[in-house]
Design an enzyme around this catalytic site. Structure first.
Site, PDB file in Angstrom:
ATOM      1  N   GLU A 139       0.861  -1.188   0.000  1.00 55.41           N
ATOM      2  CA  GLU A 139       0.000   0.000   0.000  1.00 55.41           C
ATOM      3  C   GLU A 139       0.900   1.242   0.000  1.00 55.41           C
ATOM      4  O   GLU A 139       1.923   1.269   0.685  1.00 55.41           O
ATOM      5  CB  GLU A 139      -0.802  -0.078   1.299  1.00 55.41           C
ATOM      6  CG  GLU A 139      -1.484   1.149   1.750  1.00 55.41           C
ATOM      7  CD  GLU A 139      -1.997   1.000   3.195  1.00 55.41           C
ATOM      8  OE1 GLU A 139      -2.840   1.818   3.567  1.00 55.41           O
ATOM      9  OE2 GLU A 139      -1.568   0.097   3.933  1.00 55.41           O
ATOM     10  N   ASP A 141      14.414  -2.835  13.495  1.00 54.89           N
ATOM     11  CA  ASP A 141      15.334  -1.887  12.839  1.00 54.89           C
ATOM     12  C   ASP A 141      14.728  -0.476  12.953  1.00 54.89           C
ATOM     13  O   ASP A 141      14.593   0.250  11.974  1.00 54.89           O
ATOM     14  CB  ASP A 141      15.514  -2.285  11.369  1.00 54.89           C
ATOM     15  CG  ASP A 141      16.667  -1.535  10.695  1.00 54.89           C
ATOM     16  OD1 ASP A 141      17.451  -0.846  11.392  1.00 54.89           O
ATOM     17  OD2 ASP A 141      16.791  -1.643   9.445  1.00 54.89           O
TER      18      ASP A 141
HETATM   19  P1  ADP Z   1      15.035   0.624   1.932  1.00 53.82           P
HETATM   20  O1  ADP Z   1      14.604  -0.815   2.078  1.00 53.82           O
HETATM   21  O2  ADP Z   1      15.812   0.879   0.678  1.00 53.82           O
HETATM   22  O3  ADP Z   1      15.734   1.158   3.172  1.00 53.82           O
HETATM   23  P2  ADP Z   1      12.540   1.891   2.777  1.00 53.82           P
HETATM   24  O4  ADP Z   1      11.618   0.760   3.070  1.00 53.82           O
HETATM   25  O5  ADP Z   1      13.149   2.560   3.959  1.00 53.82           O
HETATM   26  O6  ADP Z   1      13.682   1.459   1.729  1.00 53.82           O
HETATM   27  O7  ADP Z   1      11.706   2.948   1.904  1.00 53.82           O
HETATM   28  C1  ADP Z   1      12.322   4.080   1.305  1.00 53.82           C
HETATM   29  C2  ADP Z   1      11.523   5.329   1.608  1.00 53.82           C
HETATM   30  O8  ADP Z   1      10.226   5.208   1.050  1.00 53.82           O
HETATM   31  C3  ADP Z   1      11.289   5.548   3.100  1.00 53.82           C
HETATM   32  O9  ADP Z   1      12.293   6.348   3.660  1.00 53.82           O
HETATM   33  C4  ADP Z   1       9.938   6.215   3.146  1.00 53.82           C
HETATM   34  O10 ADP Z   1      10.085   7.622   3.091  1.00 53.82           O
HETATM   35  C5  ADP Z   1       9.245   5.773   1.892  1.00 53.82           C
HETATM   36  N1  ADP Z   1       8.219   4.737   2.141  1.00 53.82           N
HETATM   37  C6  ADP Z   1       8.402   3.518   2.720  1.00 53.82           C
HETATM   38  N2  ADP Z   1       7.275   2.817   2.750  1.00 53.82           N
HETATM   39  C7  ADP Z   1       6.327   3.590   2.167  1.00 53.82           C
HETATM   40  C8  ADP Z   1       4.923   3.412   1.881  1.00 53.82           C
HETATM   41  N3  ADP Z   1       4.280   2.279   2.151  1.00 53.82           N
HETATM   42  N4  ADP Z   1       4.269   4.436   1.284  1.00 53.82           N
HETATM   43  C9  ADP Z   1       4.915   5.588   0.973  1.00 53.82           C
HETATM   44  N5  ADP Z   1       6.232   5.809   1.193  1.00 53.82           N
HETATM   45  C10 ADP Z   1       6.929   4.824   1.784  1.00 53.82           C
END
Ligand code: ADP
Length: 296
Positions: A96, A200
């Site tokens: 989502e 984490d």
């Molecule tokens: P990585 O696995 O590369 O560390 P993240 O899971 O931290 O990536 O996601 C990267 C960025 O995307 C996050 O810092 C956040 O700002 C944004 N993000 C993460 N999940 C969502 C989501 N479900 N909807 C919108 N933005 C998201």
């Protein structure tokens, strides 16, 4: 990114949701440390997509399992998993899409309360039913009934062995060995329960939605001492005093937390040494000095 990959992602979303999805707009999202992240939209739906090489599919599978485990606690808003798969040398995880807002002090307070509620979810044993990753490093979750043993073997020894293979030998290893031998000292009057952990929880892995509700994502889930999650929130900053006050109000902490938080953050700093190099190895060694001074 090649068009063919979007076609495969579209097909996977269409199959899982039972409704045709065609990417009409895509934009890259920054802030991640490992994967490429995108928002993709058609005229009425938006999804969040993480992409990496095909061999990272197990990492996405574990992340999807972690998100689902956290969601099952119904304590904090977690992005709902849509699908994960791979094709044409790319793997992806689709969830989502959540539009993030600013979140004020009420939101921080709520996150403190909700994290305490998440930690109230417990299991029979420490660990988890599967391994996952912390950053790009494998995180082993072999279940154990004894927390000091779990933390020594699955967390410290694993990272120290990896550090030795990465060339961090000598005093770091000797001090690490001494700490592991004396680990029970830190638990002489404290026996944690196996709490559901994000695993984490640094500031980059939490946000607030447009209504100010806390959201946590990108987990490294396992069942462990709740102090480990709290320690990580302190490691790189970003959590407010309202958050900590609300957490402690909901579930007070043991006095020994102020010492054990260094023990728990040592795991993450060793992992950073293994991923990013020598300056973190120096930091790990000074944390070891601090911890060893507690057991002299
Ligand atoms: P990585 O696995 O590369 O560390 P993240 O899971 O931290 O990536 O996601 C990267 C960025 O995307 C996050 O810092 C956040 O700002 C944004 N993000 C993460 N999940 C969502 C989501 N479900 N909807 C919108 N933005 C998201």
């Amino acid at each position: 990114m090649p068009l063919v990959c979007w076609q495969s992602v579209e097909a996977s979303i269409t199959q899982t949701t039972g409704r045709l999805f065609t990417v009409q707009h895509q934009s890259q999202i920054s802030g991640g440390s490992i994967n490429r992240a995108y928002r993709i939209d058609d005229e009425d739906r938006s999804y969040f997509v993480k992409l990496n090489r095909a061999n990272t599919l197990p990492m996405f599978e574990a992340e999807a399992d972690g998100l689902s485990e956290l969601a099952s606690a119904s304590a904090i808003r977690i992005p709902e998993v849509v699908c994960f798969s791979q094709a044409h040398d790319q793997a992806w995880l689709v969830t989502e899409y959540i539009a993030f807002g600013r979140g004020g002090s009420d939101s921080s307070r709520l996150l403190g309360q909700q994290l305490a509620a998440l930690h109230q979810c417990d299991a029979e044993q420490f660990g988890w039913f599967r391994n996952n990753t912390i950053g790009l490093t494998q995180q082993c979750n072999q279940c154990s009934g004894a927390w000091p043993e779990f933390y020594r073997e699955e967390r410290l020894r694993f990272q120290l062995n990896l550090a030795a293979r990465n060339g961090f030998t000598g005093s770091l290893q000797q001090k690490g060995e001494r700490l592991m031998e004396s680990l029970d000292t830190f638990f002489s009057t404290y026996q944690p329960q196996p709490s559901l952990l994000h695993g984490d929880l640094w500031g980059g892995n939490r946000a607030f939605d447009a209504a100010g509700q806390p959201v946590i994502f990108d987990p490294a889930v396992y069942y462990g001492d709740r102090e480990a999650d709290l320690a990580m929130t302190e490691l790189f900053g970003g959590f407010s005093s309202e958050f900590y006050d609300a957490y402690r109000e909901a579930w007070p902490l043991d006095d020994g937390y102020s010492v054990r938080k260094t023990l728990y953050n040592l795991y993450h700093i060793l992992n950073h040494a293994n991923l990013f190099g020598a300056s973190y190895a120096a930091q790990a060694e000074s944390m070891l000095d601090q911890l060893l001074s507690e057991i002299r």
